[in-house]
Design an enzyme around this catalytic site. Structure first.
Site, short mmCIF file in Angstrom:
data_model
loop_
_atom_site.label_atom_id
_atom_site.label_comp_id
_atom_site.label_asym_id
_atom_site.label_seq_id
_atom_site.Cartn_x
_atom_site.Cartn_y
_atom_site.Cartn_z
N ASP A 162 0.85 -1.20 0.00
CA ASP A 162 0.00 0.00 0.00
C ASP A 162 0.88 1.25 0.00
OD1 ASP A 162 -2.15 -1.68 0.24
OD2 ASP A 162 -2.28 -1.47 2.43
N ALA A 163 0.30 2.36 -0.43
CA ALA A 163 1.07 3.61 -0.50
C ALA A 163 1.68 3.95 0.87
CB ALA A 163 0.18 4.73 -0.98
#
Ligand code: URA
Length: 239
Positions: A102-103
């Site tokens: 995920d970012a």
């Protein structure tokens, strides 16, 4: 060789991404659009993607990145956010990330142009090990940790048994540091598992992927794998 495999071997994309490219009608063989990934091609065929010839097979490259939070792990972003590729612009090969973080997740991210390797490392049947450190809200009790260990329902399916250790109780902030070792990689799996026991993730870091440890590699930096590490990966995915 099947067209999708040909494209992934040539370093154009992972095998799954290659199948998508073919499905979208972006691939031509000897001048004709081909929409079946199983179409057989040889080195004598003229294969083109988006009008560009796919030719000499690139040498395979494998690197491990310490992904910082704030970067997305796809090759292109529709919203123009920074991607992990921006961090390795000095490397000439057309690399792409193996799987995703995920970012806001940091840690070990393998990048390669070896489509077959990427395909296998992300295929559930190989049960590739990933080790995460998750700072969670609240301090889970033994029963909750056991539920994570045995498998817990997220989106109507049980997760596989997982290695779970409570590393530290951060009593002052009412948080705990958990180590989770998983052999599967569903989307946002760690966050969903921790939410399912009512201890949402505050911060997530992947310390290890497929036996490759982030160790002292600084955030935002990368290193090429040693020959030994590459051989290890080959053995791991039976190539
Ligand atoms: N699980 C998550 O929830 N997020 C990640 O980035 C990786 C695993």
């Amino acid at each position: 060789m099947r067209l999708a495999k040909y494209l992934s071997r040539a370093g154009v994309a992972s095998r799954r991404q290659a199948e998508a490219l073919i499905g979208e009608g972006r691939v031509k063989v000897d001048g004709l659009v081909v929409k079946k990934p199983q179409t057989l091609v040889t080195d004598r065929d003229r294969v083109m993607v988006d009008g560009h010839i796919v030719e000499n097979i690139e040498p395979k490259r494998y690197l491990l990145m310490h992904k910082p939070p704030g970067y997305i792990s796809t090759v292109k972003d529709t919203h123009n956010r920074p991607t992990v590729l921006d961090l390795i612009s000095c490397v000439e090969a057309r690399l792409y990330p193996v799987g995703r973080l995920d970012a806001d997740t940091s840690g070990a991210l393998l990048m390669t142009n070896d489509g077959e390797m990427a395909f296998r490392l992300t295929h559930p049947s190989y049960e590739i090990k990933k080790r995460y450190l998750a700072l969670v809200s609240g301090i889970p009790n033994r029963e909750s940790l056991d539920r994570l260990r045995k498998g817990i329902v997220i989106e109507e399916h049980y997760t596989s048994p997982a290695g779970i250790n409570l590393i530290e109780r951060v009593v002052k902030h009412n948080q705990a540091l958990l180590e989770l070792t998983l052999i599967e990689g569903k989307k946002r799996q760690v966050k969903k598992m921790c939410r399912a026991i009512n201890h949402p993730v505050v911060k997530l870091h992947r310390e290890e992927f497929a036996g490759l440890k982030i160790g002292g590699l600084p955030e935002g930096k990368h290193r090429f794998l040693s020959d030994q590490e590459v051989k290890w990966l080959y053995r791991l995915v039976k190539l």
